[in-house]
Write a protein that holds these residues in place. Sequence first.
Motif, PDB file in Angstrom:
ATOM      1  N   LEU A   1      -3.270 -17.909  11.467  1.00 39.63           N
ATOM      2  CA  LEU A   1      -3.726 -17.429  10.157  1.00 39.63           C
ATOM      3  C   LEU A   1      -4.847 -16.411  10.295  1.00 39.63           C
ATOM      4  N   LEU A   2      -5.835 -16.727  11.130  1.00 34.65           N
ATOM      5  CA  LEU A   2      -7.008 -15.856  11.254  1.00 34.65           C
ATOM      6  C   LEU A   2      -6.670 -14.511  11.893  1.00 34.65           C
ATOM      7  N   ILE A   3      -5.725 -14.501  12.835  1.00 32.64           N
ATOM      8  CA  ILE A   3      -5.342 -13.227  13.457  1.00 32.64           C
ATOM      9  C   ILE A   3      -4.631 -12.337  12.449  1.00 32.64           C
ATOM     10  N   ILE A   4      -3.845 -12.926  11.556  1.00 34.48           N
ATOM     11  CA  ILE A   4      -3.205 -12.136  10.496  1.00 34.48           C
ATOM     12  C   ILE A   4      -4.269 -11.528   9.587  1.00 34.48           C
ATOM     13  N   VAL A   5      -5.265 -12.349   9.213  1.00 37.19           N
ATOM     14  CA  VAL A   5      -6.354 -11.850   8.357  1.00 37.19           C
ATOM     15  C   VAL A   5      -7.127 -10.746   9.069  1.00 37.19           C
ATOM     16  N   LEU A   6      -7.387 -10.925  10.358  1.00 34.70           N
ATOM     17  CA  LEU A   6      -8.150  -9.935  11.120  1.00 34.70           C
ATOM     18  C   LEU A   6      -7.403  -8.613  11.253  1.00 34.70           C
ATOM     19  N   ILE A   7      -6.115  -8.669  11.551  1.00 33.85           N
ATOM     20  CA  ILE A   7      -5.376  -7.419  11.733  1.00 33.85           C
ATOM     21  C   ILE A   7      -5.210  -6.702  10.396  1.00 33.85           C
ATOM     22  N   ALA A   8      -4.991  -7.459   9.323  1.00 29.81           N
ATOM     23  CA  ALA A   8      -4.818  -6.850   8.002  1.00 29.81           C
ATOM     24  C   ALA A   8      -6.119  -6.195   7.523  1.00 29.81           C
ATOM     25  N   SER A   9      -7.221  -6.926   7.622  1.00 28.53           N
ATOM     26  CA  SER A   9      -8.513  -6.378   7.187  1.00 28.53           C
ATOM     27  C   SER A   9      -8.975  -5.282   8.135  1.00 28.53           C
ATOM     28  N   GLY A  10      -8.648  -5.422   9.416  1.00 28.22           N
ATOM     29  CA  GLY A  10      -9.032  -4.398  10.386  1.00 28.22           C
ATOM     30  C   GLY A  10      -8.354  -3.068  10.136  1.00 28.22           C
ATOM     31  N   ILE A  11      -7.090  -3.113   9.742  1.00 31.65           N
ATOM     32  CA  ILE A  11      -6.364  -1.877   9.439  1.00 31.65           C
ATOM     33  C   ILE A  11      -6.999  -1.160   8.254  1.00 31.65           C
ATOM     34  N   VAL A  12      -7.433  -1.943   7.261  1.00 30.44           N
ATOM     35  CA  VAL A  12      -8.047  -1.344   6.067  1.00 30.44           C
ATOM     36  C   VAL A  12      -9.303  -0.555   6.419  1.00 30.44           C
ATOM     37  N   VAL A  13     -10.076  -1.039   7.395  1.00 30.34           N
ATOM     38  CA  VAL A  13     -11.345  -0.370   7.742  1.00 30.34           C
ATOM     39  C   VAL A  13     -11.221   0.507   8.983  1.00 30.34           C
ATOM     40  N   TRP A  14     -10.006   0.738   9.466  1.00 29.34           N
ATOM     41  CA  TRP A  14      -9.782   1.598  10.629  1.00 29.34           C
ATOM     42  C   TRP A  14      -9.748   3.042  10.136  1.00 29.34           C
ATOM     43  N   GLU A  15     -10.920   3.643  10.062  1.00 27.99           N
ATOM     44  CA  GLU A  15     -11.078   4.930   9.411  1.00 27.99           C
ATOM     45  C   GLU A  15     -10.287   6.059  10.081  1.00 27.99           C
ATOM     46  N   THR A  16     -10.139   6.003  11.390  1.00 24.49           N
ATOM     47  CA  THR A  16      -9.458   7.080  12.107  1.00 24.49           C
ATOM     48  C   THR A  16      -8.053   7.310  11.576  1.00 24.49           C
ATOM     49  N   TYR A  17      -7.351   6.233  11.240  1.00 30.97           N
ATOM     50  CA  TYR A  17      -5.956   6.353  10.819  1.00 30.97           C
ATOM     51  C   TYR A  17      -5.712   5.970   9.365  1.00 30.97           C
TER      52      TYR A  17
ATOM     53  N   GLY B   1      -8.430   5.591   6.909  1.00 32.30           N
ATOM     54  CA  GLY B   1      -9.649   5.736   6.118  1.00 32.30           C
ATOM     55  C   GLY B   1      -9.428   6.224   4.700  1.00 32.30           C
ATOM     56  N   THR B   2      -8.419   7.044   4.488  1.00 29.88           N
ATOM     57  CA  THR B   2      -8.164   7.597   3.158  1.00 29.88           C
ATOM     58  C   THR B   2      -7.135   6.801   2.367  1.00 29.88           C
ATOM     59  N   ALA B   3      -6.621   5.729   2.944  1.00 29.48           N
ATOM     60  CA  ALA B   3      -5.554   4.971   2.288  1.00 29.48           C
ATOM     61  C   ALA B   3      -6.077   4.001   1.233  1.00 29.48           C
ATOM     62  N   THR B   4      -7.364   3.635   1.353  1.00 30.06           N
ATOM     63  CA  THR B   4      -7.943   2.679   0.404  1.00 30.06           C
ATOM     64  C   THR B   4      -9.301   3.181  -0.080  1.00 30.06           C
ATOM     65  N   SER B   5      -9.775   2.570  -1.159  1.00 28.94           N
ATOM     66  CA  SER B   5     -11.066   2.967  -1.728  1.00 28.94           C
ATOM     67  C   SER B   5     -12.217   2.391  -0.916  1.00 28.94           C
ATOM     68  N   ILE B   6     -13.413   2.935  -1.149  1.00 30.13           N
ATOM     69  CA  ILE B   6     -14.603   2.448  -0.474  1.00 30.13           C
ATOM     70  C   ILE B   6     -14.866   0.987  -0.811  1.00 30.13           C
TER      71      ILE B   6
END
Length: 229
Positions: A135-151, A153-158
């Motif tokens: 469960l935690l790895i799913i949460v980490l990868i999902a939240s990590g993608i949201v804050v992965w600015e290099t790829y 960064g523009t997909a979600t709001s601040i």
Amino acid sequence: MKPDDVESGDSVKLGHPVTVSRYTLAARINHWITAISLVLLAISGLSLFTPKLFFLTALFGGGQATRAIHPWIGVVLFVSFSILFIRFWRANLWKSEDGTWLTRVRDVLLGHEERLPELGKYNAGQKFVFWAMSLLIIVLIASGIVVWETYFGTATSINTQRIAIIVHSLAAVAIICVWIIHVYAAIWVKGTMSAMTSGEVTGGWAWRHHRKWLRELVAGKRAGGTPAE
């Protein structure tokens, strides 16, 4: 059809002493890649989490390098654990004896294993670690993608990214705690660590800690085939 507790490669080898194959070489490599990735993520993540631990970024080549490497280690962890999940999920399904084991956890801590029910390949504590990690790895990868600015960064709001970094941090703290429990338990139960290095345990160890699993392996062997087939 083999029982859920019996995995590919599990087998009993007659001899003096009797040995039981618990983990294949591929499973052990898979486990250690996952473990090393998790440790590297914890160190790099903590170094970015607070200025007091920023000195740890030196292990990865500095702050900028750590920021760039951290998410890629996360990808390795996700892929590696996904393979691990496919390998082990069936043996980690909840069974009636797991509930009994939990109600007698005091006997577990005191070493009164004769009062415990016969268990499959994993006990309730191991299953908790497995599903909590999943469960935690799913949460980490999902939240990590949201804050992965290099790829991304523009997909979600601040605001979304701010929420994601809080969720990511909380999940990271939780998975570090689960990892500590996992390591402590592995050290506490003598023979567990060697099982994940050599892949084998003694018949006595299997009889004491995972008797139901051993019975299933022996029953399969007597039936004229290897349980893993």
